[in-house]
Each structure stands twice: as structure tokens, then as C-alpha cells.
Design a protein around this motif. Structure first.
Motif, PDB file in Angstrom:
ATOM      1  N   GLY A  31       0.797  -1.220   0.000  1.00  0.00           N
ATOM      2  CA  GLY A  31       0.000   0.000   0.000  1.00  0.00           C
ATOM      3  C   GLY A  31       0.828   1.267   0.000  1.00  0.00           C
ATOM      4  N   SER A  47      -3.155   0.938  -4.385  1.00  0.00           N
ATOM      5  CA  SER A  47      -2.701   0.089  -3.285  1.00  0.00           C
ATOM      6  C   SER A  47      -3.614  -1.111  -3.095  1.00  0.00           C
ATOM      7  CB  SER A  47      -2.657   0.893  -1.984  1.00  0.00           C
ATOM      8  OG  SER A  47      -1.777   1.966  -2.098  1.00  0.00           O
ATOM      9  N   ALA A  61      -3.490  -2.524   3.094  1.00  0.00           N
ATOM     10  CA  ALA A  61      -2.947  -1.818   1.933  1.00  0.00           C
ATOM     11  C   ALA A  61      -3.533  -0.415   1.842  1.00  0.00           C
ATOM     12  CB  ALA A  61      -3.235  -2.595   0.658  1.00  0.00           C
ATOM     13  N   GLY A  65      -1.516   3.031   1.959  1.00  0.00           N
ATOM     14  CA  GLY A  65      -1.676   4.051   0.927  1.00  0.00           C
ATOM     15  C   GLY A  65      -2.068   5.398   1.489  1.00  0.00           C
TER      16      GLY A  65
END
Length: 157
Positions: A31, A47, A61, A65
């Protein structure tokens, strides 16, 4: 105050996941990767997509991100600095205030086209930073999630 609350909320979501430490650590790691590149604000979406491809945890993730979206100027600055250090070239970006999102997009594009541009410096730094940060993030999250999950969750609440 809002940023602190958002970070706290995402950490609670992360530590409440039922997935194993490997899936969570790989999700956060994957991510965070798009945060090193100019993705037009699509980093968290990328991500989640990348996490699905490698079968990592998508929630972690997304957390990885989102963490990167808050610090993208610092990440882009590090790309320029590491790239100029590795290639032994001077870069036009010498201070964090000089980092611009549009400039980074333009530099990334010209880096793909030409190896004698500031974009090549940016992309070289980004690739090196992605590898190093991925290893470090994975190890940190894996150890944290494996050994201190319950204790950290109790402290965050």
C-alpha cells in the motif's frame, strides 16, 4: 486534530484485522509503494488493487496508501536527493519547499523518455526508496503485529 483522529482510526482498523502478520505486513508495504510516485491521487486505489493481485490484506494496503498521501512532499524530496546521490548529479530540487506535484509528474514522464533529465534522477531515487522502504516497513509491521498487537490496540483506545 483531524489528522490525529484519522491516524488513530486507521491504526485501530489495522490492529483489529483478523489476518495473519504476513498478510497485514505485506498489505501495508504494498500500500505504501504508490506513495513514492506521482499517482494523481489514485495511490490508495492502486494500493488496494496491487494488494488483491498479490493476495495481501486490502484494508492494510489502504492504510499504507493513506499513510503515504500525507507525506508525499517529503517522499518526493527524498526521491530527488537519493537519485542525485546515486547518479552523482545535481538536482534542481534542494529544499522541501521546492517540491511540486505537477513538477514531479513532469519529471517522472521525462525520466522515462530521457536518461539525462531530472526525471531520471527522480525515478532512480524512487526505485531505490521503494526497495529500502518496503523492506523496512514489512519488518516493522510484521514484528509489531506479531508481538505487540493486543498491547498496542489497548493503548490506542
Amino acid at each position: 486534530m483531524k489528522i490525529t483522529r484519522t491516524v488513530k482510526y486507521n491504526l485501530i482498523r489495522l490492529f483489529r484485522l483478523k489476518s495473519g502478520p504476513h498478510q497485514v505486513a505485506s498489505g501495508v508495504t504494498i500500500g505504501f509503494i504508490p506513495s513514492w510516485l506521482p499517482t494523481f491521487g489514485l495511490g490508495p486505489v492502486l494500493s488496494v488493487g496491487m494488494a488483491r493481485i498479490v493476495k495481501a490484506n486490502t484494508v492494510s494496503a489502504l492504510v499504507g496508501g493513506v499513510m503515504g498521501t500525507f507525506i508525499w512532499p517529503l517522499l518526493f524530496f527524498l526521491n530527488y536527493q537519493v537519485g542525485s546521490l546515486l547518479l552523482d548529479r545535481n538536482t534542481k530540487v534542494t529544499e522541501l519547499d521546492e517540491v511540486g506535484y505537477i513538477d514531479a509528474i513532469e519529471h517522472a514522464y521525462t525520466g522515462i523518455v530521457s536518461s539525462h533529465s531530472s526525471g531520471f534522477i527522480f525515478l532512480t531515487g524512487a526505485m531505490c526508496n521503494i526497495v529500502i522502504s518496503s523492506i523496512l516497513i514489512y519488518i516493522m509491521v510484521y514484528v509489531m503485529f506479531k508481538t505487540n498487537r493486543v498491547r498496542i490496540l489497548n493503548k490506542i483506545r
